[in-house]
Design a protein around this motif. Structure first.
Motif, PDB file in Angstrom:
ATOM      1  N   ALA A  42      15.765  -5.457  10.065  1.00 51.56           N
ATOM      2  CA  ALA A  42      15.933  -4.295  10.968  1.00 51.56           C
ATOM      3  C   ALA A  42      15.231  -3.404  10.762  1.00 51.56           C
ATOM      4  CB  ALA A  42      18.024  -4.033  11.157  1.00 51.56           C
ATOM      5  N   HIS A  43      15.483  -2.766   9.698  1.00 50.12           N
ATOM      6  CA  HIS A  43      15.325  -1.324   9.516  1.00 50.12           C
ATOM      7  C   HIS A  43      13.492  -1.457   9.107  1.00 50.12           C
ATOM      8  CE1 HIS A  43      14.662   1.980   6.553  1.00 50.12           C
ATOM      9  NE2 HIS A  43      13.472   1.375   5.656  1.00 50.12           N
ATOM     10  N   GLU A  44      12.576  -3.017   8.935  1.00 56.40           N
ATOM     11  CA  GLU A  44      11.139  -2.713   8.938  1.00 56.40           C
ATOM     12  C   GLU A  44      10.802  -2.638  10.529  1.00 56.40           C
ATOM     13  OE1 GLU A  44      10.458  -1.738   6.221  1.00 56.40           O
ATOM     14  OE2 GLU A  44      12.322  -2.831   4.597  1.00 56.40           O
ATOM     15  N   TYR A  45      11.631  -3.306  10.911  1.00 54.48           N
ATOM     16  CA  TYR A  45      11.944  -3.812  12.765  1.00 54.48           C
ATOM     17  C   TYR A  45      11.221  -1.918  13.189  1.00 54.48           C
ATOM     18  CZ  TYR A  45      11.054  -4.325  17.478  1.00 54.48           C
ATOM     19  OH  TYR A  45      10.811  -4.109  18.854  1.00 54.48           O
ATOM     20  N   PHE A  46      12.650  -1.206  12.835  1.00 51.47           N
ATOM     21  CA  PHE A  46      12.591  -0.138  13.490  1.00 51.47           C
ATOM     22  C   PHE A  46      11.959   0.524  12.613  1.00 51.47           C
ATOM     23  CE2 PHE A  46      17.614  -0.902  13.366  1.00 51.47           C
ATOM     24  CZ  PHE A  46      17.565  -1.688  14.620  1.00 51.47           C
ATOM     25  N   HIS A  47      10.932   0.939  12.071  1.00 54.08           N
ATOM     26  CA  HIS A  47      10.090   2.045  11.971  1.00 54.08           C
ATOM     27  C   HIS A  47       8.579   1.409  12.298  1.00 54.08           C
ATOM     28  CE1 HIS A  47      10.492   3.363   7.115  1.00 54.08           C
ATOM     29  NE2 HIS A  47      11.185   2.834   6.871  1.00 54.08           N
ATOM     30  N   ASN A  48       8.814   0.705  13.022  1.00 52.14           N
ATOM     31  CA  ASN A  48       7.676   0.565  13.907  1.00 52.14           C
ATOM     32  C   ASN A  48       7.127   1.881  14.672  1.00 52.14           C
ATOM     33  OD1 ASN A  48       5.420  -0.835  15.147  1.00 52.14           O
ATOM     34  ND2 ASN A  48       6.300  -1.521  17.199  1.00 52.14           N
ATOM     35  N   LEU A  88      11.660  11.960   6.977  1.00 57.52           N
ATOM     36  CA  LEU A  88      11.346  12.037   8.155  1.00 57.52           C
ATOM     37  C   LEU A  88      11.378  10.481   8.833  1.00 57.52           C
ATOM     38  CD1 LEU A  88      10.367  13.078  10.239  1.00 57.52           C
ATOM     39  CD2 LEU A  88       7.721  12.498   9.723  1.00 57.52           C
ATOM     40  N   LYS A  89      10.463   9.502   7.921  1.00 64.11           N
ATOM     41  CA  LYS A  89      10.818   7.762   8.338  1.00 64.11           C
ATOM     42  C   LYS A  89      11.719   7.253   7.954  1.00 64.11           C
ATOM     43  CE  LYS A  89       7.458   5.763   5.699  1.00 64.11           C
ATOM     44  NZ  LYS A  89       7.549   5.019   4.708  1.00 64.11           N
ATOM     45  N   GLU A  90      12.751   7.604   6.148  1.00 60.60           N
ATOM     46  CA  GLU A  90      13.116   6.433   5.420  1.00 60.60           C
ATOM     47  C   GLU A  90      14.667   7.451   6.332  1.00 60.60           C
ATOM     48  OE1 GLU A  90      11.930   3.894   4.751  1.00 60.60           O
ATOM     49  OE2 GLU A  90      10.337   4.203   4.263  1.00 60.60           O
ATOM     50  N   GLY A  91      15.088   8.614   6.205  1.00 55.15           N
ATOM     51  CA  GLY A  91      16.710   9.164   6.415  1.00 55.15           C
ATOM     52  C   GLY A  91      16.543   8.136   8.025  1.00 55.15           C
ATOM     53  N   ASN A 137       7.980  -4.835  -5.582  1.00 55.28           N
ATOM     54  CA  ASN A 137       8.835  -4.107  -6.435  1.00 55.28           C
ATOM     55  C   ASN A 137       9.709  -3.382  -5.634  1.00 55.28           C
ATOM     56  OD1 ASN A 137       7.041  -3.973  -8.880  1.00 55.28           O
ATOM     57  ND2 ASN A 137       5.708  -2.428  -7.408  1.00 55.28           N
ATOM     58  N   MET A 138       9.494  -3.103  -3.697  1.00 55.95           N
ATOM     59  CA  MET A 138      10.746  -2.886  -2.476  1.00 55.95           C
ATOM     60  C   MET A 138      11.498  -3.826  -2.615  1.00 55.95           C
ATOM     61  SD  MET A 138       9.348   0.274  -0.939  1.00 55.95           S
ATOM     62  CE  MET A 138       7.046   0.484  -1.519  1.00 55.95           C
ATOM     63  N   GLY A 139      12.450  -3.095  -1.209  1.00 49.32           N
ATOM     64  CA  GLY A 139      13.305  -4.771  -0.047  1.00 49.32           C
ATOM     65  C   GLY A 139      11.901  -5.730   0.465  1.00 49.32           C
ATOM     66  N   ALA A 140      11.205  -4.446   0.954  1.00 51.63           N
ATOM     67  CA  ALA A 140      10.591  -5.110   2.221  1.00 51.63           C
ATOM     68  C   ALA A 140       9.206  -3.660   2.648  1.00 51.63           C
ATOM     69  CB  ALA A 140      10.651  -5.581   3.357  1.00 51.63           C
ATOM     70  N   MET A 141       8.013  -4.280   3.444  1.00 49.36           N
ATOM     71  CA  MET A 141       7.363  -2.786   3.702  1.00 49.36           C
ATOM     72  C   MET A 141       6.948  -3.049   5.312  1.00 49.36           C
ATOM     73  SD  MET A 141       5.804  -1.040   3.168  1.00 49.36           S
ATOM     74  CE  MET A 141       5.108   0.999   4.893  1.00 49.36           C
ATOM     75  N   GLU A 142       6.939  -1.927   5.912  1.00 49.56           N
ATOM     76  CA  GLU A 142       6.810  -2.214   7.469  1.00 49.56           C
ATOM     77  C   GLU A 142       5.233  -2.256   8.065  1.00 49.56           C
ATOM     78  OE1 GLU A 142       8.107   0.508   5.625  1.00 49.56           O
ATOM     79  OE2 GLU A 142       7.547   2.985   5.961  1.00 49.56           O
ATOM     80  N   ASN A 143       3.894  -2.089   7.371  1.00 51.40           N
ATOM     81  CA  ASN A 143       2.932  -2.489   8.055  1.00 51.40           C
ATOM     82  C   ASN A 143       2.929  -3.070   9.427  1.00 51.40           C
ATOM     83  OD1 ASN A 143       2.544  -2.499   4.508  1.00 51.40           O
ATOM     84  ND2 ASN A 143       3.188  -4.961   5.168  1.00 51.40           N
ATOM     85  N   CYS A 178       0.932  -1.061   0.108  1.00 53.77           N
ATOM     86  CA  CYS A 178      -0.004  -0.149  -0.204  1.00 53.77           C
ATOM     87  C   CYS A 178       0.345   1.026   0.338  1.00 53.77           C
ATOM     88  CB  CYS A 178      -1.446   0.292   1.392  1.00 53.77           C
ATOM     89  SG  CYS A 178      -2.437  -1.500   0.887  1.00 53.77           S
ATOM     90  N   GLU A 179       2.326   1.345   0.201  1.00 52.86           N
ATOM     91  CA  GLU A 179       3.057   2.313   0.227  1.00 52.86           C
ATOM     92  C   GLU A 179       3.549   2.434  -0.869  1.00 52.86           C
ATOM     93  OE1 GLU A 179       6.382   3.179   2.559  1.00 52.86           O
ATOM     94  OE2 GLU A 179       6.400   5.083   2.870  1.00 52.86           O
ATOM     95  N   ALA A 180       3.390   4.238  -1.369  1.00 54.83           N
ATOM     96  CA  ALA A 180       2.339   4.746  -0.776  1.00 54.83           C
ATOM     97  C   ALA A 180       0.980   5.010  -1.524  1.00 54.83           C
ATOM     98  CB  ALA A 180       3.571   6.113  -1.903  1.00 54.83           C
ATOM     99  N   VAL A 238      16.442  10.572  -0.768  1.00 55.37           N
ATOM    100  CA  VAL A 238      15.177  10.586   0.194  1.00 55.37           C
ATOM    101  C   VAL A 238      16.091   9.916   2.040  1.00 55.37           C
ATOM    102  CG1 VAL A 238      13.108   9.521   0.982  1.00 55.37           C
ATOM    103  CG2 VAL A 238      13.618  11.090  -0.259  1.00 55.37           C
ATOM    104  N   TYR A 239      16.366   8.270   1.151  1.00 57.31           N
ATOM    105  CA  TYR A 239      16.936   7.685   1.876  1.00 57.31           C
ATOM    106  C   TYR A 239      18.123   7.584   3.117  1.00 57.31           C
ATOM    107  CZ  TYR A 239      13.261   4.041   1.406  1.00 57.31           C
ATOM    108  OH  TYR A 239      12.134   3.694   1.402  1.00 57.31           O
ATOM    109  N   GLU A 240      19.055   7.256   1.541  1.00 53.85           N
ATOM    110  CA  GLU A 240      20.921   7.688   2.160  1.00 53.85           C
ATOM    111  C   GLU A 240      21.550   8.701   2.607  1.00 53.85           C
ATOM    112  OE1 GLU A 240      19.542   4.963   0.313  1.00 53.85           O
ATOM    113  OE2 GLU A 240      20.074   3.540   1.179  1.00 53.85           O
TER     114      GLU A 240
HETATM  115  N1  BAL Z   1       8.173   2.201   3.198  1.00 53.85           N
HETATM  116  C1  BAL Z   1       8.925   1.689   2.172  1.00 53.85           C
HETATM  117  C2  BAL Z   1       9.882   0.474   2.413  1.00 53.85           C
HETATM  118  C3  BAL Z   1      11.438   0.507   3.321  1.00 53.85           C
HETATM  119  O1  BAL Z   1      11.071   1.657   3.042  1.00 53.85           O
HETATM  120  O2  BAL Z   1      11.289   0.090   4.123  1.00 53.85           O
END
Ligand code: BAL
Ligand code: ZN
Length: 884
Positions: A293-299, A315-318, A256-262, A117-119, A381-383
């Motif tokens: 780790a990245h997806e978990y930290f998005h929690n 804000l969330k990705e960087g 499409n991406m690596g993973a998603m933090e639903n 669902c993102e974005a 936006v990310y790196e």
């Molecule tokens: N939010 C899209 C995938 C990621 O950055 O974890």
């Protein structure tokens, strides 16, 4: 295309407080019933209710149980007459998961249902206020055929399950945390789970699950271990606990991406989840650890506190990239392994983000305008966003940053906020800090695109025993930003004596020296710093640990770089010295159009690194690797990819020849004994032996000697892990050794059933060094291979992206065939999956810097794509920017 601007943000006219979704899942036609409680936002003027919806069949709309009149305009469902008081809106629609090749919204993969669902994928499931500042509490009922879809998952906690008529069953889920629609997820399929119960520091019990297809279970151990380590780390480092009883991770091959933090239900590309020693390399293991780790930290950074609008994506990705990078460093444990992590991150930043920041798609970390938000999931936006967060930490210290994070959550938990809110929290938690003194200037990192150039020149005054360091910054123009203001650049530094001793650092006016390592803060166009009590002319070691994402020109020559390479206490700058020694030689050859001759000074230095008794093998492997071709191209105003490739090839061949005995020594003495572990010690040894092997095979192939190719083939056959198998195979393929062919065939036969390994097989051939057009011809051939398909993003990336994005010499051809191929593939992909097509389109971002005849041919290819009438927004935006 319609442009969306940050300055036009207005709060929503309605809030959706709760949503009750029911799915009758059917691959051909899924029925969605959505019951929402809406409320007017008293803070904004009245207006109609406008819901987003795409590719949906609308069946009915009810308000408070009564049918209501509505209009459909473009991708909006508009209801003009809505009650003033809170009301219940019920919508029923269908969508077609089987036909959803864009992999956005609800789709099928491998016989199961998955969502992304993102974005803005939620609007492809049902009509909604599909924007991140509308946060609702979700209750989700899933109904599906029980034998085909025995597992039914959604966010949060499982409330109920039951068997239904006709072989169907149901599951009901409730997520207690209000969330934006982009964090919604559902999964239905025939999956199995690895489970682990953990008790966290706070004394709470949680169930962790990793769901995959039958047969993949044994490949989930590493992901589970990474998840457990992530939970422990976030509690220890930032006091952020797991807030759900159950945390689920699911793997899917089409993603499409690596993973998603639903929320509570992370969905992963299998390439970022599954690993076994036999099928995954050390790099894969490392990547999986960091993405889990990245997806978990998005929690927390993304889910508990989310973005007000998509311009705030960083804000969330960087922040979350920063957190996963810190986690990986902490997991690496030793100072040297930490430095290796940092070097790898910076290498990626410089070869992916720097070109972006200098090209057609250059945008600030917080963009001001977009046509398609999917195009802005970028390295900037990310790196670069992560580098900005790292600079906060550098300016306020690690403890101060922790305090800032605590204040951020204290203020904003449960909210959708902006980058400004984050900046304010870090500053307010650190009054009087180097950050708080100049917060507004610091925030230019969010608004100005482009990579600042930092020039540094030092002057030593022997009589006065002073060393004056003059710093200057310039940020070249970016599209839409002709003039830039100075940015805040933290310059971590040390000074070394010529014999390598670290000198005490005392600034003029200070009573005493403050250690041998410190941070200067440049916040204007020019500034000088005077160091006193300096006994001899020092060698400056600037921007230690890459303390700011800038291009540094310190004017140092070979002699000084050799001092840094030998003695710098900062491992990053030691590595940097190795790269600059190589880079200056490569650039001289490319600029002068002269064959490259590596001199003894350079070769001796590299030999000394390779033979060094104390340096880690992982570090050695990085220092002995030449800068990549994309990074070399960034140093040039006119780019001839073939000239760059020729210089790199010559350098490689000479490095292979001159150090032959040393490579053989390195290969023999760094063999790993004992069972496979993807840890820094073992993987460092494998990195070095594989580099050595590639050098040995290269040299042998060039000089007609069969011994090393034969050994490589044997090693390829006998390898007990994928890292060594790929290392040997890659050595043969990259050298164009005769044994490459049988090895490739054998590899394919051996791993037929392993999609992720077949991806590697395609990727290796797509990235093979070009030799007389053979690589390009082979890629065209492989595009017709029965295992190849554009429909699976991993497969498309493995072949097409490998060629177009990561193999400049095979791609940029004087006959333009590479560009023609690119245009065909972009158009073919666009009809299937616009997001992936958009990524591929980015290959041409830097076409204006290409030399003749590449430049005009590239333009023609871009124009060919532009001429197509029905392009997706994704590709259209990128092509428009390239031609602007
Ligand atoms: N939010 C899209 C995938 C990621 O950055 O974890
Ligand atoms: Zn992320």
């Amino acid at each position: 295309v319609t442009l969306i601007r940050r300055e036009d943000y207005v709060a929503p006219i309605f809030w959706i407080r709760t949503v009750d979704l029911t799915f009758d899942l059917d691959p051909a036609k899924t029925l969605v019933t959505s019951k929402m409680q809406l409320e007017r936002n008293a803070a904004v003027p009245h207006g109609p209710l406008r819901l987003h919806g795409e590719e949906l069949n609308l069946l009915r709309v009810l308000i408070n149980g009564e049918s209501v009149s509505f209009r459909q305009e473009g991708h909006e469902l508009i209801i003009d007459n809505v009650p003033d008081a809170d009301f219940v809106l019920e919508i029923r629609n269908t969508c077609c998961p089987d036909k959803n090749t864009a992999l956005s919204g609800l789709y099928t993969s491998g016989g199961g249902f998955f969502t992304q669902c993102e974005a803005e994928g939620f609007r492809r499931i049902t009509y909604f206020l599909d924007r991140p500042d509308v946060m609702a509490v979700y209750t989700v009922t899933l109904r599906a055929d029980k034998s085909r879809f025995p597992v039914l998952l959604s966010n949060g906690n499982l409330l109920d399950t039951a068997d239904l008529d006709n072989g169907r069953h149901m599951a009901k889920w409730h997520d207690p945390f209000p969330k934006p629609s982009y964090l919604f997820a559902l999964v239905a399929g025939d999956l199995v789970a690895r489970e682990q119960r953990i008790r966290t520091r706070a004394g709470k019990d949680h169930l962790l699950q990793v769901y995959v297809r039958r047969g993949d279970l044994e490949k989930t151990e590493h992901a589970m271990n990474s998840l457990i380590a992530s939970v422990v780390w976030d509690e220890a480092r930032f006091n952020l606990p797991l807030d759900l009883e159950r945390f689920m991770v699911v793997g899917v091959s089409d993603f499409n991406m690596g993973a998603m933090e639903n929320k509570g239900l992370n969905i992963f590309n299998t390439s970022a989840l599954l690993a076994s020693p036999a099928t995954a390399t050390d790099a894969d293991f490392q990547r999986i650890e960091s993405i889990v780790a990245h997806e978990y930290f998005h929690n927390w950074t993304g889910n508990r506190v989310t973005c007000r609008d998509w311009f705030q994506l960083s804000l969330k990705e960087g922040l979350t990239v920063f957190r996963d990078q810190e986690f990986s460093m902490d997991m690496a444990a030793t100072p040297s392994a930490r430095a290796v992590c940092r070097i790898q991150d910076v290498r990626a930043l410089r070869s992916m983000q720097f070109p972006e920041d200098a090209g057609a798609m250059a945008h600030p970390v917080r963009p001001d305008v977009y046509a398609e938000i999917n195009n802005f999931y970028t390295p900037t936006v990310y790196e670069k966003g992560s580098e900005v967060v790292r600079m906060y930490q550098t300016l306020v210290g690690r403890e101060g940053f922790g305090k800032g994070m605590a204040l951020y959550f204290e203020r904003h938990d449960g909210q959708a906020v902006t980058c400004d809110d984050f900046a304010q929290a870090i500053a307010d938690a650190n009054p009087g800090s180097e950050l708080s003194k100049r917060l507004d200037t610091f925030k230019r990192w969010y608004s100005q695109a482009g990579t600042p150039r930092l020039q540094a020149r030092g002057q030593y005054d022997a009589a006065a025993r002073t060393y004056t360091l003059s710093l200057q910054q310039v940020n070249p123009p970016s599209p839409g930003q002709p003039d830039k203001l100075p940015q805040v650049i933290p310059v971590a530094l040390g000074l070394l004596s010529r014999d390598g001793a670290a000198l005490p650092l005392q600034l003029d006016g200070e009573a005493q020296a403050a250690g041998t390592d410190r941070v200067l803060v440049l916040d204007s166009a020019e500034q000088s710093f005077v160091f006193v009590n300096v006994d001899s002319a020092p060698v400056p070691s600037l921007l230690r640990g890459f303390s700011a994402p800038v291009v540094l020109d310190d004017g140092l020559g070979d002699e000084e770089l050799l001092v840094l390479l030998k003695h710098d206490s900062d491992a990053f700058n030691r590595w940097e010295a190795s790269q600059r020694l190589a880079l200056s030689r490569l650039l001289t050859s490319v600029r002068n159009g002269q064959p490259l001759r590596l001199d003894d000074a350079y070769l001796d230095a590299m030999r000394a690194v390779l033979r060094h008794p104390d340096l880690d093998p992982a570090f050695k492997a990085l220092a002995l690797q030449l800068p990549d071709e994309a990074y070399i191209a960034e140093q040039l105003t006119v780019v001839d990819p073939q000239a760059i490739h020729a210089a790199v090839t010559q350098a490689q061949e000479q490095l292979a020849a001159a150090l032959q005995a040393d490579w053989a020594w390195a290969f023999e003495t760094h063999q790993v004994s004992g069972g496979y572990q993807p840890d820094p010690v073992q993987s460092g040894k494998r990195a070095l032996t594989n580099l050595a092997l590639s050098m040995l095979v290269l040299h042998a192939t060039r000089s007609g000697d069969g011994v090393w190719p034969g050994r490589a083939y044997q090693r390829f056959k006998d390898a007990t892990n994928m890292t060594d198998r790929m290392g040997a195979l890659s050595a043969l393929v990259q050298a164009h050794a005769a044994l490459a062919e049988p090895a490739l065939e054998r590899f394919h036969a051996q791993f037929k059933g392993e999609a992720l390994v077949i991806d590697k097989w395609f990727a290796l051939q797509g990235r093979a060094t070009e030799l007389d057009g053979k690589t390009f011809a082979r890629v065209k051939q492989l595009a017709k291979h029965s295992d190849f398909t554009l429909k699976n993003p991993n497969r498309a990336r493995s072949l097409i992206f490998s060629l177009c994005m990561f193999n400049p010499a095979a791609f940029h051809r004087t006959d333009a065939a590479g560009y023609v191929f690119w245009a065909e593939q972009v158009l073919a992909l666009d009809a299937i999956n616009p997001q992936v097509a958009g990524r591929l389109a980015r290959v041409m971002d830097r076409w204006t810097t290409l030399a003749t005849p590449y430049r005009s041919a590239a333009r023609e290819a871009i124009a060919r794509v532009a001429a197509k009438a029905e392009l997706s927004n994704d590709v259209r935006e990128i092509i428009d920017r390239q031609l602007a």
